[in-house]
Design an enzyme around this catalytic site. Structure first.
Site, PDB file in Angstrom:
ATOM      1  N   THR A 131      34.312  36.879  51.070  1.00  0.00           N
ATOM      2  CA  THR A 131      33.386  36.847  49.940  1.00  0.00           C
ATOM      3  C   THR A 131      34.070  36.367  48.662  1.00  0.00           C
ATOM      4  O   THR A 131      35.289  36.538  48.499  1.00  0.00           O
ATOM      5  CB  THR A 131      32.827  38.265  49.709  1.00  0.00           C
ATOM      6  OG1 THR A 131      32.092  38.297  48.500  1.00  0.00           O
ATOM      7  CG2 THR A 131      33.944  39.311  49.607  1.00  0.00           C
ATOM      8  N   ASP A 132      33.262  35.841  47.746  1.00  0.00           N
ATOM      9  CA  ASP A 132      33.811  35.444  46.431  1.00  0.00           C
ATOM     10  C   ASP A 132      34.190  36.663  45.580  1.00  0.00           C
ATOM     11  O   ASP A 132      34.898  36.528  44.585  1.00  0.00           O
ATOM     12  CB  ASP A 132      32.809  34.556  45.670  1.00  0.00           C
ATOM     13  CG  ASP A 132      31.474  35.224  45.375  1.00  0.00           C
ATOM     14  OD1 ASP A 132      31.251  36.377  45.813  1.00  0.00           O
ATOM     15  OD2 ASP A 132      30.634  34.586  44.708  1.00  0.00           O
ATOM     16  N   GLU A 133      33.718  37.854  45.980  1.00  0.00           N
ATOM     17  CA  GLU A 133      33.988  39.039  45.147  1.00  0.00           C
ATOM     18  C   GLU A 133      35.466  39.395  45.096  1.00  0.00           C
ATOM     19  O   GLU A 133      35.897  40.137  44.218  1.00  0.00           O
ATOM     20  CB  GLU A 133      33.164  40.237  45.638  1.00  0.00           C
ATOM     21  CG  GLU A 133      31.684  39.956  45.558  1.00  0.00           C
ATOM     22  CD  GLU A 133      30.807  41.205  45.581  1.00  0.00           C
ATOM     23  OE1 GLU A 133      31.330  42.312  45.431  1.00  0.00           O
ATOM     24  OE2 GLU A 133      29.592  41.027  45.767  1.00  0.00           O
ATOM     25  N   TYR A 156      34.254  47.806  47.824  1.00  0.00           N
ATOM     26  CA  TYR A 156      33.885  46.752  48.791  1.00  0.00           C
ATOM     27  C   TYR A 156      34.819  45.548  48.658  1.00  0.00           C
ATOM     28  O   TYR A 156      35.432  45.104  49.634  1.00  0.00           O
ATOM     29  CB  TYR A 156      32.421  46.324  48.593  1.00  0.00           C
ATOM     30  CG  TYR A 156      32.090  45.005  49.261  1.00  0.00           C
ATOM     31  CD1 TYR A 156      32.057  44.895  50.653  1.00  0.00           C
ATOM     32  CD2 TYR A 156      31.838  43.850  48.503  1.00  0.00           C
ATOM     33  CE1 TYR A 156      31.776  43.676  51.270  1.00  0.00           C
ATOM     34  CE2 TYR A 156      31.557  42.633  49.109  1.00  0.00           C
ATOM     35  CZ  TYR A 156      31.520  42.555  50.494  1.00  0.00           C
ATOM     36  OH  TYR A 156      31.253  41.354  51.106  1.00  0.00           O
ATOM     37  N   LYS A 160      37.611  43.902  51.231  1.00  0.00           N
ATOM     38  CA  LYS A 160      37.551  42.518  51.731  1.00  0.00           C
ATOM     39  C   LYS A 160      38.827  41.765  51.337  1.00  0.00           C
ATOM     40  O   LYS A 160      39.366  40.988  52.130  1.00  0.00           O
ATOM     41  CB  LYS A 160      36.320  41.790  51.175  1.00  0.00           C
ATOM     42  CG  LYS A 160      34.986  42.275  51.717  1.00  0.00           C
ATOM     43  CD  LYS A 160      34.796  42.052  53.208  1.00  0.00           C
ATOM     44  CE  LYS A 160      34.672  40.603  53.590  1.00  0.00           C
ATOM     45  NZ  LYS A 160      34.339  40.453  55.042  1.00  0.00           N
ATOM     46  N   ASN A 255      20.248  38.106  36.928  1.00  0.00           N
ATOM     47  CA  ASN A 255      19.379  38.910  37.807  1.00  0.00           C
ATOM     48  C   ASN A 255      17.950  38.958  37.277  1.00  0.00           C
ATOM     49  O   ASN A 255      16.987  38.872  38.052  1.00  0.00           O
ATOM     50  CB  ASN A 255      19.936  40.330  37.938  1.00  0.00           C
ATOM     51  CG  ASN A 255      21.266  40.344  38.672  1.00  0.00           C
ATOM     52  OD1 ASN A 255      21.561  39.439  39.457  1.00  0.00           O
ATOM     53  ND2 ASN A 255      22.080  41.357  38.413  1.00  0.00           N
ATOM     54  N   GLY A 289      31.181  49.807  37.317  1.00  0.00           N
ATOM     55  CA  GLY A 289      32.126  48.686  37.438  1.00  0.00           C
ATOM     56  C   GLY A 289      31.457  47.359  37.745  1.00  0.00           C
ATOM     57  O   GLY A 289      32.093  46.462  38.324  1.00  0.00           O
TER      58      GLY A 289
END
Ligand code: NAD
Ligand code: DAU
Length: 349
Positions: A131-133, A156, A160, A255, A289
């Site tokens: 993931t880009d996170e 999370y 990852k 969003n 966060g």
């Protein structure tokens, strides 16, 4: 003849990936290993479950002995590793499950591949879907490239990032042939309705509040899931061993703007008055966060391998809404039982 293990093939992205590989490569044997957690659903694969080149195995990637046995039985030549705990909000309330599945599960698969392929790594590939996170959060400007330093900020993304590091460590230390891709936010059919887009589609249908965290100004870069799995196919077959590829849509939305676009399209499709669904928008407590902005620079993938997203966002969103409206039974099934408990614990009623 390739025999490919796809992990997490009953989940959102995994099911699209499994469908693509089963249909496009009739000469490959595809084995889908999935623990069928709340996020895994065999109804996502109804159309291919009888395909002669497809096998489903229920099992847990953290069970290393079981995984090694599976490698020995099937003699996999490739792995497409999708299985994960994938929802940021759940990682905030239950970080250890994310360490277990995302870190321990990945290492268990790497270890099994290393042992099975020892002495004969030629033609083998361990492809890790990430993931880009892992890159952290951007300010108003800039993009994540493959060189961006890792800076994960949620349990999370930390899990990852850790799994990505283990994949690279197995490449450098044991010469395991690996590839990694880091993708931005996906959307499309079969997306579990705990995530923003399917959650809002579900709530608009049912005229329930649309929970927007904070001020709704956080930005995500959205990519249609079929474009993501097409990129994985391209990288799997044509990418370079040991390399990382970023995948993204060049499609940034706050969003709040995204949810308003959803409302606009759904009012039209449901024959509601313009502006009716926007009344459901409800600002709620921010995610702890909460990363401000993600945006991927996918130049490497475009220039080296010629991949580009195929769909405009408004069109992809329209296709996605239509799919949910035409698959109300799927939605009803996945939002019964445990989903209600999860929803109430996070959002109240
Ligand atoms: P998902 O939550 O929809 O599906 C995960 C699947 O993994 C489920 O089928 C689940 O049953 C299975 N699984 C979970 N734990 C398991 C275990 N211990 N053993 C075997 N199977 C297990 O996830 P997704 O959104 O499809 O994401 C798939 C992968 O893509 C993940 O690695 C995620 O980090 C990555 N990713 C997701 C996105 C996104 O926007 N959804 C974007 C970039 C990368
Ligand atoms: O960037 C890739 C990642 O995208 C993947 O690695 C993750 O697996 C995937 O879940 C997704 O993570 P996000 O946290 O970005 O997705 P989510 O749909 O949960 O949230 C999108 C944005 O919407 C985020 O800024 C939080 C916000 N949000 C989310 C929910 C569920 C809300 O405002 N309200 C909500 O109810």
């Amino acid at each position: 003849m390739e025999t490919i293990l796809i992990t997490g093939g009953a989940g959102f992205i995994g099911s699209h990936l499994t469908r693509l590989f089963v249909n496009k490569y009739p000469n490959y044997k595809i084995v889908n290993l999935d623990a069928l957690t709340y996020a895994g659903n065999l109804n996502n694969l109804k159309d291919i479950e009888q395909a002669p080149n497809y096998t489903f195995v229920k099992g847990d990637i953290t069970d290393m002995e079981f995984v090694k046995e599976l490698f020995a039985v099937h003699q996999f030549t490739g792995v497409l590793h999708c299985a994960a705990e994938s929802h940021v909000d759940r990682s905030i309330t239950d970080p250890l499950s994310f360490v277990r599945t995302n870190v321990m599960g990945t290492v268990s698969l790497l270890q099994a591949a290393k042992e099975q392929w020892k002495g004969n790594m030629e033609g083998k590939l361990f492809y890790h879907i990430s993931t880009d996170e892992v890159y952290g959060s951007l300010g108003d400007e800039g993009f994540f490239t493959e060189e961006t330093a890792y800076d994960p900020r949620s349990p999370y993304s930390a899990s990852k990032a850790s799994s990505d590091h283990f994949v690279r460590a197995y490449h450098h230390t044991y010469h395991l042939p690996v590839k990694i891709s880091n993708c931005s936010n996906n959307y499309g059919p079969f997306h579990f309705p705990e995530k923003l887009i399917p959650l809002c589609i579900h709530n608009i249908i049912n005229k329930k509040p649309l929970p927007i965290y904070g001020k709704g100004e956080n930005i995500r870069d959205w990519l249609f899931v079929e474009d993501h799995v097409r990129a994985i196919d391209t990288i799997y077959h044509n990418g370079k061993i040991g390399e990382t590829y970023n995948i993204g849509g060049h499609n940034e939305w706050t969003n709040i703007a995204l949810v308003k676009e959803l409302c606009r399209q759904m009012d039209q499709k449901l024959g509601r008055a313009a502006g009716e669904s926007e009344q459901l928008i409800t600002y709620v407590k921010d995610r702890a966060g909460h990363d401000l902005r993600y945006a991927i620079d996918a130049t490497k993938l475009k220039e080296e391998l010629g991949w580009m997203p195929s769909l405009q966002f408004e069109e992809g969103l329209s296709k996605t809404i239509d799919w949910y409206l035409n698959n109300s039974e799927w939605l009803a099934n996945v939002t019964s039982g445990d989903y209600q408990k999860y929803y109430t614990s996070l959002y109240g009623a």
